[in-house]
Design a protein around this motif. Structure first.
Motif, PDB file in Angstrom:
ATOM      1  N   ASP A  12      -0.688  -7.153   8.665  1.00  0.00           N
ATOM      2  CA  ASP A  12      -2.264  -7.118   7.891  1.00  0.00           C
ATOM      3  C   ASP A  12      -2.811  -7.873   8.609  1.00  0.00           C
ATOM      4  O   ASP A  12      -2.850  -8.299   9.612  1.00  0.00           O
ATOM      5  CB  ASP A  12      -1.467  -8.011   6.174  1.00  0.00           C
ATOM      6  N   CYS A  13      -3.810  -7.926   8.030  1.00  0.00           N
ATOM      7  CA  CYS A  13      -4.956  -8.303   8.166  1.00  0.00           C
ATOM      8  C   CYS A  13      -6.012  -8.574   7.415  1.00  0.00           C
ATOM      9  O   CYS A  13      -6.173  -8.176   6.642  1.00  0.00           O
ATOM     10  CB  CYS A  13      -5.909  -6.868   9.101  1.00  0.00           C
ATOM     11  N   PRO A  14      -6.655  -9.649   7.713  1.00  0.00           N
ATOM     12  CA  PRO A  14      -8.326 -10.249   7.040  1.00  0.00           C
ATOM     13  C   PRO A  14      -9.014  -9.072   6.288  1.00  0.00           C
ATOM     14  O   PRO A  14      -9.618  -8.354   7.322  1.00  0.00           O
ATOM     15  CB  PRO A  14      -8.235 -12.037   7.242  1.00  0.00           C
ATOM     16  N   GLY A  15      -9.497  -8.734   5.467  1.00  0.00           N
ATOM     17  CA  GLY A  15     -10.044  -7.850   5.032  1.00  0.00           C
ATOM     18  C   GLY A  15      -9.771  -6.174   4.647  1.00  0.00           C
ATOM     19  O   GLY A  15     -10.840  -5.591   4.410  1.00  0.00           O
ATOM     20  N   LEU A  16      -8.514  -6.035   4.568  1.00  0.00           N
ATOM     21  CA  LEU A  16      -7.989  -5.218   4.079  1.00  0.00           C
ATOM     22  C   LEU A  16      -8.401  -4.748   2.526  1.00  0.00           C
ATOM     23  O   LEU A  16      -8.362  -3.822   2.283  1.00  0.00           O
ATOM     24  CB  LEU A  16      -6.537  -5.326   4.066  1.00  0.00           C
ATOM     25  N   ASN A  17      -8.214  -6.025   1.523  1.00  0.00           N
ATOM     26  CA  ASN A  17      -8.296  -5.964   0.751  1.00  0.00           C
ATOM     27  C   ASN A  17      -9.580  -5.383   0.191  1.00  0.00           C
ATOM     28  O   ASN A  17     -10.486  -4.067  -0.488  1.00  0.00           O
ATOM     29  CB  ASN A  17      -8.216  -6.849  -0.506  1.00  0.00           C
ATOM     30  N   ALA A  18     -10.749  -5.805   1.456  1.00  0.00           N
ATOM     31  CA  ALA A  18     -12.242  -5.514   1.036  1.00  0.00           C
ATOM     32  C   ALA A  18     -12.585  -4.128   0.747  1.00  0.00           C
ATOM     33  O   ALA A  18     -12.937  -3.312   0.522  1.00  0.00           O
ATOM     34  CB  ALA A  18     -12.840  -6.603   1.180  1.00  0.00           C
ATOM     35  N   VAL A  19     -11.561  -3.129   2.432  1.00  0.00           N
ATOM     36  CA  VAL A  19     -11.641  -2.393   2.617  1.00  0.00           C
ATOM     37  C   VAL A  19     -11.202  -1.366   1.499  1.00  0.00           C
ATOM     38  O   VAL A  19     -12.006  -0.392   1.128  1.00  0.00           O
ATOM     39  CB  VAL A  19     -10.735  -2.033   3.953  1.00  0.00           C
ATOM     40  N   ILE A  20      -9.616  -1.510   0.661  1.00  0.00           N
ATOM     41  CA  ILE A  20      -9.426  -0.886  -0.537  1.00  0.00           C
ATOM     42  C   ILE A  20     -10.570  -0.640  -1.644  1.00  0.00           C
ATOM     43  O   ILE A  20     -10.870  -0.246  -2.720  1.00  0.00           O
ATOM     44  CB  ILE A  20      -7.797  -1.415  -1.400  1.00  0.00           C
ATOM     45  N   LEU A  53      -5.948   3.942  -8.567  1.00  0.00           N
ATOM     46  CA  LEU A  53      -7.065   2.694  -8.932  1.00  0.00           C
ATOM     47  C   LEU A  53      -7.948   2.859  -9.320  1.00  0.00           C
ATOM     48  O   LEU A  53      -9.064   4.081  -9.221  1.00  0.00           O
ATOM     49  CB  LEU A  53      -7.012   2.605  -7.245  1.00  0.00           C
ATOM     50  N   ASN A  54      -8.701   2.189 -10.122  1.00  0.00           N
ATOM     51  CA  ASN A  54     -10.245   2.122 -10.357  1.00  0.00           C
ATOM     52  C   ASN A  54     -10.872   0.903 -10.374  1.00  0.00           C
ATOM     53  O   ASN A  54     -10.326  -0.312  -9.373  1.00  0.00           O
ATOM     54  CB  ASN A  54      -9.747   2.017 -12.044  1.00  0.00           C
ATOM     55  N   ARG A  55     -12.036   0.675 -10.974  1.00  0.00           N
ATOM     56  CA  ARG A  55     -12.996  -0.720 -10.441  1.00  0.00           C
ATOM     57  C   ARG A  55     -12.440  -1.784 -11.073  1.00  0.00           C
ATOM     58  O   ARG A  55     -11.772  -3.020  -9.941  1.00  0.00           O
ATOM     59  CB  ARG A  55     -14.294  -0.470 -11.386  1.00  0.00           C
ATOM     60  N   ASP A  56     -11.498  -1.863 -12.492  1.00  0.00           N
ATOM     61  CA  ASP A  56     -10.990  -3.014 -12.757  1.00  0.00           C
ATOM     62  C   ASP A  56      -9.435  -3.737 -11.518  1.00  0.00           C
ATOM     63  O   ASP A  56      -9.838  -4.632 -11.553  1.00  0.00           O
ATOM     64  CB  ASP A  56     -10.514  -2.785 -14.179  1.00  0.00           C
ATOM     65  N   ALA A  57      -8.703  -2.604 -11.449  1.00  0.00           N
ATOM     66  CA  ALA A  57      -8.133  -2.703 -10.634  1.00  0.00           C
ATOM     67  C   ALA A  57      -8.128  -3.176  -9.409  1.00  0.00           C
ATOM     68  O   ALA A  57      -7.680  -4.309  -8.414  1.00  0.00           O
ATOM     69  CB  ALA A  57      -7.241  -1.429  -9.893  1.00  0.00           C
ATOM     70  N   VAL A  58      -9.590  -3.325  -9.145  1.00  0.00           N
ATOM     71  CA  VAL A  58     -10.250  -4.223  -7.425  1.00  0.00           C
ATOM     72  C   VAL A  58     -10.966  -5.522  -7.620  1.00  0.00           C
ATOM     73  O   VAL A  58     -11.890  -6.266  -6.645  1.00  0.00           O
ATOM     74  CB  VAL A  58     -10.232  -3.315  -6.626  1.00  0.00           C
ATOM     75  N   ARG A  59     -11.119  -5.143  -8.896  1.00  0.00           N
ATOM     76  CA  ARG A  59     -12.084  -6.787  -9.080  1.00  0.00           C
ATOM     77  C   ARG A  59     -11.121  -7.957  -8.477  1.00  0.00           C
ATOM     78  O   ARG A  59     -10.127  -8.497  -8.502  1.00  0.00           O
ATOM     79  CB  ARG A  59     -12.340  -6.590 -10.326  1.00  0.00           C
ATOM     80  N   GLY A  60     -11.695  -8.900  -7.889  1.00  0.00           N
ATOM     81  CA  GLY A  60     -11.584 -10.301  -7.505  1.00  0.00           C
ATOM     82  C   GLY A  60     -10.920 -10.186  -6.048  1.00  0.00           C
ATOM     83  O   GLY A  60     -10.044 -10.956  -5.778  1.00  0.00           O
ATOM     84  N   ILE A  61     -10.522  -8.856  -5.047  1.00  0.00           N
ATOM     85  CA  ILE A  61      -9.833  -8.800  -3.935  1.00  0.00           C
ATOM     86  C   ILE A  61     -10.461  -9.092  -2.639  1.00  0.00           C
ATOM     87  O   ILE A  61     -10.089  -9.205  -1.955  1.00  0.00           O
ATOM     88  CB  ILE A  61      -9.164  -8.164  -3.918  1.00  0.00           C
ATOM     89  N   LEU A  62     -11.620  -9.121  -2.908  1.00  0.00           N
ATOM     90  CA  LEU A  62     -12.811  -9.318  -1.671  1.00  0.00           C
ATOM     91  C   LEU A  62     -12.337 -10.692  -0.744  1.00  0.00           C
ATOM     92  O   LEU A  62     -12.142  -9.916   0.567  1.00  0.00           O
ATOM     93  CB  LEU A  62     -14.288  -9.471  -1.933  1.00  0.00           C
ATOM     94  N   GLY A  63     -12.475 -12.102  -1.454  1.00  0.00           N
ATOM     95  CA  GLY A  63     -12.113 -12.492  -0.668  1.00  0.00           C
ATOM     96  C   GLY A  63     -10.422 -12.978  -0.070  1.00  0.00           C
ATOM     97  O   GLY A  63     -10.338 -13.491   0.889  1.00  0.00           O
ATOM     98  N   PHE A 279     -18.048 -12.327   7.972  1.00  0.00           N
ATOM     99  CA  PHE A 279     -18.332 -11.106   8.236  1.00  0.00           C
ATOM    100  C   PHE A 279     -17.396 -10.030   8.231  1.00  0.00           C
ATOM    101  O   PHE A 279     -18.380  -8.131   8.202  1.00  0.00           O
ATOM    102  CB  PHE A 279     -18.166 -11.741   9.934  1.00  0.00           C
ATOM    103  N   ASP A 280     -16.004 -10.860   8.563  1.00  0.00           N
ATOM    104  CA  ASP A 280     -15.404  -9.619   7.979  1.00  0.00           C
ATOM    105  C   ASP A 280     -15.250  -8.730   6.606  1.00  0.00           C
ATOM    106  O   ASP A 280     -14.641  -7.338   6.539  1.00  0.00           O
ATOM    107  CB  ASP A 280     -13.740  -9.859   8.453  1.00  0.00           C
ATOM    108  N   ARG A 281     -15.647  -9.314   5.960  1.00  0.00           N
ATOM    109  CA  ARG A 281     -15.754  -8.894   4.006  1.00  0.00           C
ATOM    110  C   ARG A 281     -16.989  -7.905   4.104  1.00  0.00           C
ATOM    111  O   ARG A 281     -16.555  -7.442   4.018  1.00  0.00           O
ATOM    112  CB  ARG A 281     -16.058  -9.652   3.561  1.00  0.00           C
ATOM    113  N   VAL A 282     -17.857  -8.401   4.561  1.00  0.00           N
ATOM    114  CA  VAL A 282     -19.240  -7.194   5.092  1.00  0.00           C
ATOM    115  C   VAL A 282     -18.342  -5.766   5.656  1.00  0.00           C
ATOM    116  O   VAL A 282     -18.629  -5.250   5.345  1.00  0.00           O
ATOM    117  CB  VAL A 282     -20.228  -7.689   6.047  1.00  0.00           C
ATOM    118  N   LEU A 283     -18.178  -5.946   7.122  1.00  0.00           N
ATOM    119  CA  LEU A 283     -17.737  -4.810   7.762  1.00  0.00           C
ATOM    120  C   LEU A 283     -16.411  -3.945   7.155  1.00  0.00           C
ATOM    121  O   LEU A 283     -16.517  -2.442   7.025  1.00  0.00           O
ATOM    122  CB  LEU A 283     -17.195  -5.777   8.998  1.00  0.00           C
TER     123      LEU A 283
END
Ligand code: F6P
Length: 339
Positions: A12-20, A53-63, A279-283
């Motif tokens: 794993d790697c910080p930022g995976l959820n931001a990509v999803i 996966l839809n918009r609701d499934a990925v809410r709140g996971i960015l960080g 930086f990683d969240r944005v990238l």
């Protein structure tokens, strides 16, 4: 309407959820495709474990650290019969393409499967920052920040006790995390695999520093440096040696050479856990959105990549070359501050 699968494979790697989240939100916004999450990396693709996966499934996971999809070091080439072992899931879910978020091992697997027809868009992922054909990988900045914080803390205790502290960081065969964190933390020496330095020279640097009135030192050690005594290590599913702990071999040698009390801190998986930096969240978000666009537009066998300040598409094969090492110029800047 095309269907885009997405999976996270390898460590794993910080930022995976931001990509999803990036892949999903961009696809929803485009309105021309759907997204299906594949659980536990390649393992889920072999076993047919998926989740819509839809918009609701990925809410709140960015960080959030880790990956909501799970990951594994299972590999269809090593643990299955290649493309055949993933084809069933592709067909059962009508997947037109799979966004593979992976390090060099997973991207190499994707490339080999692509030869047999596996439709893939790659997203490079690793805290090691060593994937070819991209300037930076997400997760690296977070790992460097964690290692830098650790160096700052270890510096004050080293100073209080007049000790030498070796801080071992991850990075596999490349010294990116060590070089960046060492530079940012003002390390007195940085040992990386790309530019080996004899331990006698490191000892000389430390003795000189102590002679000049600084009776403590911080030495950053990349986990991939050659150990004083070579030992056989176990390998992971992708054939990479399992590293970690080389600083424990180096410490007694340095202590013997210098006469200074020398201690070790191995940061290990701390560097991969927890929330990604801004930086990683944005990238990661930009890479996810770009991967969704490429996937929806029918591009295959490509990888999204950071080129300068821009996100670009590069052939997946380019990412599977020799891992990218620290350039000499950067290491020389770091060396300026040794001692
Ligand atoms: O490639 C990322 C990485 O964290 C390396 O820096 C490290 O050597 C390796 O993965 C550790 O892998 P695992 O979590 O499987 O022990």
């Amino acid at each position: 309407m095309s269907i885009i699968g997405v999976l996270t494979a390898g460590g794993d790697c910080p930022g995976l959820n931001a990509v999803i989240r990036g892949v999903t939100a961009r696809t929803v916004e485009r309105g021309d495709s759907e997204v299906v999450g594949i659980l536990n990396g390649w393992e889920g693709l072999m076993e047919g474990r998926t989740v819509p996966l839809n918009r609701d499934a990925v809410r709140g996971i960015l960080g959030r650290g880790g990956t909501i999809l799970g990951t594994s070091r299972k590999d269809p080439i090593v643990h299955g019969d290649g493309y055949q072992s993933v084809k069933r899931t592709l067909e059962a879910n009508d997947l037109d393409v799979v966004v593979v978020i992976g390090g060099d091992g997973s991207l190499r697997t994707a490339l080999r499967l692509a030869d047999d027809g596996f439709p893939v868009v790659g997203v490079p992922k690793t805290i090691d920052n060593d994937i070819a054909a991209t300037d930076f990988t997400f997760g690296f900045d977070t790992a460097v920040q964690i290692a830098t914080d650790a160096i700052d803390r270890l510096t004050t205790t080293a100073e209080a006790h007049n000790r030498v502290i070796l801080v071992e960081v991850m990075g596999r065969t490349r010294g990116w995390i060590a070089t960046y964190a060492g530079l940012a933390g003002g390390a007195d020496a940085i040992l990386i695999p790309e530019y080996p330095v004899p331990l006698e020279d490191v000892a000389r640097v430390l003795r000189r520093r102590h002679r000049h009135g600084h009776a403590y030192s911080i030495v950053v050690v990349a986990e991939g440096v050659e150990p004083p005594v070579k030992t056989k290590r176990p390998k992971d599913a992708f054939g990479f040696e399992r590293l970690g702990g080389v600083a424990y071999q180096i410490a007694p040698v340095l202590e013997e050479l210098t006469g200074f009390e020398t201690r070790v801190t191995v940061l290990g998986h701390l560097q991969r856990g927890g929330t990604p930096t801004a930086f990683d969240r944005v990238l990661a978000t930009r890479l996810g959105a770009a991967a969704a666009d490429l996937a929806a537009e029918g591009q295959r066998n490509v990888m999204v990549s950071l080129r300068g300040a821009q996100i670009a598409a590069v052939p997946l094969a380019d990412a599977c070359g020799e891992p990218r090492g620290v350039d000499r110029e950067l290491y020389e800047v770091a060396r300026t501050f040794f001692g």
